[in-house]
Design an enzyme around this catalytic site. Sequence first.
Site, PDB file in Angstrom:
ATOM      1  N   ASP B  95       0.844  -1.200   0.000  1.00  0.00           N
ATOM      2  CA  ASP B  95       0.000   0.000   0.000  1.00  0.00           C
ATOM      3  C   ASP B  95       0.885   1.258   0.000  1.00  0.00           C
ATOM      4  O   ASP B  95       1.898   1.285   0.698  1.00  0.00           O
ATOM      5  CB  ASP B  95      -0.887  -0.002   1.254  1.00  0.00           C
ATOM      6  CG  ASP B  95      -2.044   0.986   1.153  1.00  0.00           C
ATOM      7  OD1 ASP B  95      -2.029   1.824   0.230  1.00  0.00           O
ATOM      8  OD2 ASP B  95      -2.952   0.921   1.997  1.00  0.00           O
ATOM      9  N   HIS B  97      -0.615   4.497   0.192  1.00  0.00           N
ATOM     10  CA  HIS B  97      -1.371   5.666   0.675  1.00  0.00           C
ATOM     11  C   HIS B  97      -0.644   6.282   1.860  1.00  0.00           C
ATOM     12  O   HIS B  97      -0.357   5.581   2.826  1.00  0.00           O
ATOM     13  CB  HIS B  97      -2.770   5.250   1.119  1.00  0.00           C
ATOM     14  CG  HIS B  97      -3.663   4.910  -0.022  1.00  0.00           C
ATOM     15  ND1 HIS B  97      -3.890   3.632  -0.433  1.00  0.00           N
ATOM     16  CD2 HIS B  97      -4.375   5.696  -0.857  1.00  0.00           C
ATOM     17  CE1 HIS B  97      -4.710   3.636  -1.461  1.00  0.00           C
ATOM     18  NE2 HIS B  97      -5.024   4.877  -1.757  1.00  0.00           N
ATOM     19  N   SER B 148      -4.423  -4.786   2.428  1.00  0.00           N
ATOM     20  CA  SER B 148      -3.418  -4.414   3.436  1.00  0.00           C
ATOM     21  C   SER B 148      -3.571  -5.210   4.725  1.00  0.00           C
ATOM     22  O   SER B 148      -2.688  -5.184   5.580  1.00  0.00           O
ATOM     23  CB  SER B 148      -3.551  -2.931   3.818  1.00  0.00           C
ATOM     24  OG  SER B 148      -3.592  -2.121   2.702  1.00  0.00           O
TER      25      SER B 148
HETATM   26  C1  B12 Z   1      -9.446   9.515  -2.430  1.00  0.00           C
HETATM   27  C2  B12 Z   1      -9.567   8.032  -2.698  1.00  0.00           C
HETATM   28  C3  B12 Z   1      -9.029   7.543  -3.892  1.00  0.00           C
HETATM   29  C4  B12 Z   1      -8.252   8.385  -4.873  1.00  0.00           C
HETATM   30  C5  B12 Z   1      -6.745   8.323  -4.675  1.00  0.00           C
HETATM   31  C6  B12 Z   1      -6.261   8.449  -3.287  1.00  0.00           C
HETATM   32  C7  B12 Z   1      -4.803   8.847  -3.225  1.00  0.00           C
HETATM   33  N1  B12 Z   1      -4.166   8.580  -2.170  1.00  0.00           N
HETATM   34  O1  B12 Z   1      -4.276   9.394  -4.125  1.00  0.00           O
HETATM   35  C8  B12 Z   1      -8.578   7.690  -6.207  1.00  0.00           C
HETATM   36  C9  B12 Z   1      -9.841   8.320  -6.737  1.00  0.00           C
HETATM   37  C10 B12 Z   1      -7.530   7.733  -7.283  1.00  0.00           C
HETATM   38  C11 B12 Z   1      -8.862   6.269  -5.701  1.00  0.00           C
HETATM   39  C12 B12 Z   1      -8.785   5.156  -6.492  1.00  0.00           C
HETATM   40  C13 B12 Z   1      -9.092   3.881  -6.055  1.00  0.00           C
HETATM   41  N2  B12 Z   1      -9.628   3.559  -4.874  1.00  0.00           N
HETATM   42 CO1  B12 Z   1      -9.880   4.797  -3.445  1.00  0.00          CO
HETATM   43  N3  B12 Z   1     -10.364   5.890  -2.019  1.00  0.00           N
HETATM   44  C14 B12 Z   1     -10.202   7.162  -1.775  1.00  0.00           C
HETATM   45  C15 B12 Z   1     -10.933   7.549  -0.492  1.00  0.00           C
HETATM   46  C16 B12 Z   1     -12.279   8.133  -0.910  1.00  0.00           C
HETATM   47  C17 B12 Z   1     -10.237   8.508   0.452  1.00  0.00           C
HETATM   48  C18 B12 Z   1      -8.800   8.161   0.881  1.00  0.00           C
HETATM   49  C19 B12 Z   1      -8.179   9.330   1.588  1.00  0.00           C
HETATM   50  O2  B12 Z   1      -7.378  10.052   1.017  1.00  0.00           O
HETATM   51  N4  B12 Z   1      -8.563   9.576   2.829  1.00  0.00           N
HETATM   52  C20 B12 Z   1      -8.121  10.723   3.618  1.00  0.00           C
HETATM   53  C21 B12 Z   1      -7.184  10.311   4.745  1.00  0.00           C
HETATM   54  C22 B12 Z   1      -6.859  11.522   5.591  1.00  0.00           C
HETATM   55  O3  B12 Z   1      -7.861   9.361   5.529  1.00  0.00           O
HETATM   56  P1  B12 Z   1      -7.204   7.998   6.002  1.00  0.00           P
HETATM   57  O4  B12 Z   1      -6.085   7.606   5.117  1.00  0.00           O
HETATM   58  O5  B12 Z   1      -8.270   7.007   6.224  1.00  0.00           O
HETATM   59  O6  B12 Z   1      -6.504   8.358   7.405  1.00  0.00           O
HETATM   60  C23 B12 Z   1      -7.188   8.772   8.574  1.00  0.00           C
HETATM   61  C24 B12 Z   1      -7.700   7.639   9.457  1.00  0.00           C
HETATM   62  O7  B12 Z   1      -8.031   6.451   8.765  1.00  0.00           O
HETATM   63  C25 B12 Z   1      -6.632   7.439  10.499  1.00  0.00           C
HETATM   64  N5  B12 Z   1      -5.506   6.567  10.234  1.00  0.00           N
HETATM   65  C26 B12 Z   1      -4.857   6.295   9.073  1.00  0.00           C
HETATM   66  N6  B12 Z   1      -3.822   5.487   9.281  1.00  0.00           N
HETATM   67  C27 B12 Z   1      -3.778   5.229  10.597  1.00  0.00           C
HETATM   68  C28 B12 Z   1      -2.911   4.444  11.344  1.00  0.00           C
HETATM   69  C29 B12 Z   1      -3.126   4.330  12.725  1.00  0.00           C
HETATM   70  C30 B12 Z   1      -2.203   3.494  13.523  1.00  0.00           C
HETATM   71  C31 B12 Z   1      -4.226   4.987  13.349  1.00  0.00           C
HETATM   72  C32 B12 Z   1      -4.467   4.815  14.780  1.00  0.00           C
HETATM   73  C33 B12 Z   1      -5.090   5.780  12.584  1.00  0.00           C
HETATM   74  C34 B12 Z   1      -4.860   5.898  11.236  1.00  0.00           C
HETATM   75  O8  B12 Z   1      -6.135   8.744  10.687  1.00  0.00           O
HETATM   76  C35 B12 Z   1      -6.147   9.474   9.448  1.00  0.00           C
HETATM   77  C36 B12 Z   1      -6.443  10.908   9.756  1.00  0.00           C
HETATM   78  O9  B12 Z   1      -7.685  11.068  10.389  1.00  0.00           O
HETATM   79  C37 B12 Z   1     -11.076   6.126   0.191  1.00  0.00           C
HETATM   80  C38 B12 Z   1     -12.294   5.988   1.053  1.00  0.00           C
HETATM   81  C39 B12 Z   1     -12.119   6.630   2.400  1.00  0.00           C
HETATM   82  N7  B12 Z   1     -13.029   7.476   2.745  1.00  0.00           N
HETATM   83  O10 B12 Z   1     -11.143   6.372   3.098  1.00  0.00           O
HETATM   84  C40 B12 Z   1     -11.123   5.191  -1.028  1.00  0.00           C
HETATM   85  C41 B12 Z   1     -10.555   3.785  -0.920  1.00  0.00           C
HETATM   86  C42 B12 Z   1      -9.191   3.807  -0.262  1.00  0.00           C
HETATM   87  N8  B12 Z   1     -10.403   3.410  -2.314  1.00  0.00           N
HETATM   88  C43 B12 Z   1     -10.718   2.205  -2.568  1.00  0.00           C
HETATM   89  C44 B12 Z   1     -10.643   1.602  -3.837  1.00  0.00           C
HETATM   90  C45 B12 Z   1     -11.219   0.227  -3.983  1.00  0.00           C
HETATM   91  C46 B12 Z   1     -10.060   2.256  -4.913  1.00  0.00           C
HETATM   92  C47 B12 Z   1      -9.818   1.655  -6.300  1.00  0.00           C
HETATM   93  C48 B12 Z   1      -9.251   0.237  -6.303  1.00  0.00           C
HETATM   94  C49 B12 Z   1     -11.127   1.697  -7.121  1.00  0.00           C
HETATM   95  C50 B12 Z   1     -10.945   1.172  -8.529  1.00  0.00           C
HETATM   96  N9  B12 Z   1     -11.357  -0.035  -8.772  1.00  0.00           N
HETATM   97  O11 B12 Z   1     -10.437   1.864  -9.362  1.00  0.00           O
HETATM   98  C51 B12 Z   1      -8.829   2.680  -6.890  1.00  0.00           C
HETATM   99  C52 B12 Z   1      -7.421   2.209  -6.711  1.00  0.00           C
HETATM  100  C53 B12 Z   1      -6.423   3.238  -7.147  1.00  0.00           C
HETATM  101  C54 B12 Z   1      -5.123   2.616  -7.439  1.00  0.00           C
HETATM  102  N10 B12 Z   1      -4.193   3.426  -7.834  1.00  0.00           N
HETATM  103  O12 B12 Z   1      -4.960   1.414  -7.408  1.00  0.00           O
HETATM  104  C55 B12 Z   1     -11.178   1.467  -1.322  1.00  0.00           C
HETATM  105  C56 B12 Z   1     -10.141   0.483  -0.814  1.00  0.00           C
HETATM  106  C57 B12 Z   1     -10.760  -0.667  -0.112  1.00  0.00           C
HETATM  107  C58 B12 Z   1     -10.323  -1.988  -0.615  1.00  0.00           C
HETATM  108  N11 B12 Z   1     -11.292  -2.779  -0.913  1.00  0.00           N
HETATM  109  O13 B12 Z   1      -9.191  -2.317  -0.735  1.00  0.00           O
HETATM  110  C59 B12 Z   1     -11.493   2.665  -0.353  1.00  0.00           C
HETATM  111  C60 B12 Z   1     -11.259   2.425   1.129  1.00  0.00           C
HETATM  112  C61 B12 Z   1     -12.973   2.973  -0.590  1.00  0.00           C
HETATM  113  C62 B12 Z   1     -13.894   1.870  -0.189  1.00  0.00           C
HETATM  114  N12 B12 Z   1     -15.015   1.870  -0.743  1.00  0.00           N
HETATM  115  O14 B12 Z   1     -13.679   0.984   0.579  1.00  0.00           O
HETATM  116  N13 B12 Z   1      -9.209   6.273  -4.394  1.00  0.00           N
END
Ligand code: B12
Lengths: 231, 207
Positions: B95, B97, B148
């Site tokens: 991963d 991200h 992951s």
């Molecule tokens: C934006 C996004 C994208 C963007 C790209 C993101 C990027 N990094 O560039 C785009 C639109 C390109 C994309 C594409 C895809 N995505 Co997407 N995406 C998202 C989305 C909507 C938001 C991710 C994000 O940036 N979050 C913002 C950050 C700040 O949040 P966070 O990482 O979760 O972190 C917070 C907390 O979780 C926590 N936290 C994080 N880490 C840790 C660690 C510890 C120890 C602790 C305590 C807390 C903690 O604290 C953080 C701050 O508050 C998520 C859904 C979601 N709402 O999470 C899906 C998501 C990640 N995507 C998903 C998927 C499936 C895809 C695609 C495979 C879809 C497809 N078939 O094309 C593609 C894959 C892209 C690739 N290259 O392979 C799935 C993954 C799930 C899975 N089944 O594996 C998700 C989860 C959506 C879902 N429906 O489940 N995606």
Amino acid sequence: MPILRDWRLTFDQAQFMQEYGHTFVRILRRPGMPEVFDATFREIAELAEPAVIWESFPVQEMRHEAVILAGGQRIGNGPVTTVMGGASHLAIGVCTVGAAVSDRIHEHKEAGEVVRSMLLDQLGTLAVGQLSQRFYDWLKTDATSRGLHISTYLSPGESEWSVRDQAVIFDLLDATQIGVSLTESLLMKPIKSLSLMAGIGSQPMGVPGTTHCDYCTMGDRCPFHGKHAGI
Amino acid sequence: MANELAMAMADLDEEKVQALVKAGLAGGVDPSALLNECREGMTLIGQRFETGEYYLSDLIMAGEIFKTAAADLAAQGGSSGPTKGKVVMGTVKGDIHDIGKDIVVTMLRGANYEVTDLGVDVPPAKFIEAVKETGAPVLGMSGLLTISFDPMKETVAALQAAGLRGRVKVMIGGGPVSEQVREYVGADALGVDAQAAVALAGQWLAA
Ligand code: B12
Ligand code: SF4
């Protein structure tokens, strides 16, 4: 295998601020920030290289748990048959805004330009969302012009439809032609890429008015719910 | 003056933070006390993010303001004394991200934890090596893909195999991580956001 590159993505800063401005109120008060925003908007417009590779695959059989394509490949579990049941063809595509955007996001981060890196990241995400929506609209217009219907689209991994089907999609489409490859862990590189699939058929499919977000496992927990597409 | 600096930090009032730091130093206030005020402000910022009052851009801005203030204060001999403890963080193998993980790292550092950030695509062996090297009692893993979850599980198993599981608490996080995932992975806790990560570290390191 058709490749579409002629997309005019719009990066309308005023519209973006209308939609997302409330999330940037404080940071925009920092000296120099409005200029950083302007520059990053110019940057995304320069760097985005939108491309879509896609194909329409005839359906041989629609089973409850998966769709069998005429070539024998199995694709789609979870809500796929609910959404696309009745389709005679599946339109499958991979959309990307290219590697330059991701490279620049990384460069900004390495250089300590965290605000710029964050903003370009967000704009890159919105750009690929916009591209996938445009591609879907294009498919819809094409289907309608042939007197056909199109279902809503789904992306593997977002709903109960397993992300493992990314491997099937990459077997069906040679996405390297648009510079996209799949890693062992099924991640597409460049990261700002999306894959999607929609059913095409002679009758309406699925539940009218629903979108991929309605089938997503994140549900209301996702701050982007219903907003993936477009700036 | 005391609470004013923490509040200015929490309100992301950069000019005021700078002015208060400057005035504090000129007035002979201990730079370490001023630094701790800034950290208090960071904690408040995390809480505001958690309640939805603040956004991602605010956290990034907070990190920037804090970095500048902390550098100024460190130059004047300011230190928060020993850190509250060590944490190893990374996004798991397969991963890449990093936005969520970076926020967690910023907030932990802001709260005075010494964080070793291993970056993205981190294999289990690298996590184990870092835990051994640093002696960190807390390991945080981030992952946004269902794919992951296995590397998270493998890392927990590797900790066990290395005889470290007993002394290392494991937290996991990332969009799709849930209680079932935590159970599957064998982690001690899941954190829904960066504030949760800070709270968990606090709970474990105070014990
Ligand atoms: C934006 C996004 C994208 C963007 C790209 C993101 C990027 N990094 O560039 C785009 C639109 C390109 C994309 C594409 C895809 N995505 Co997407 N995406 C998202 C989305 C909507 C938001 C991710 C994000 O940036 N979050 C913002 C950050 C700040 O949040 P966070 O990482 O979760 O972190 C917070 C907390 O979780 C926590 N936290 C994080 N880490 C840790 C660690 C510890 C120890 C602790 C305590 C807390 C903690 O604290 C953080 C701050 O508050 C998520 C859904 C979601 N709402 O999470 C899906 C998501 C990640 N995507 C998903 C998927 C499936 C895809 C695609 C495979 C879809 C497809 N078939 O094309 C593609 C894959 C892209 C690739 N290259 O392979 C799935 C993954 C799930 C899975 N089944 O594996 C998700 C989860 C959506 C879902 N429906 O489940 N995606
Ligand atoms: S709810 Fe969020 S993660 Fe799910 S499909 Fe919609 S925008 Fe994507």
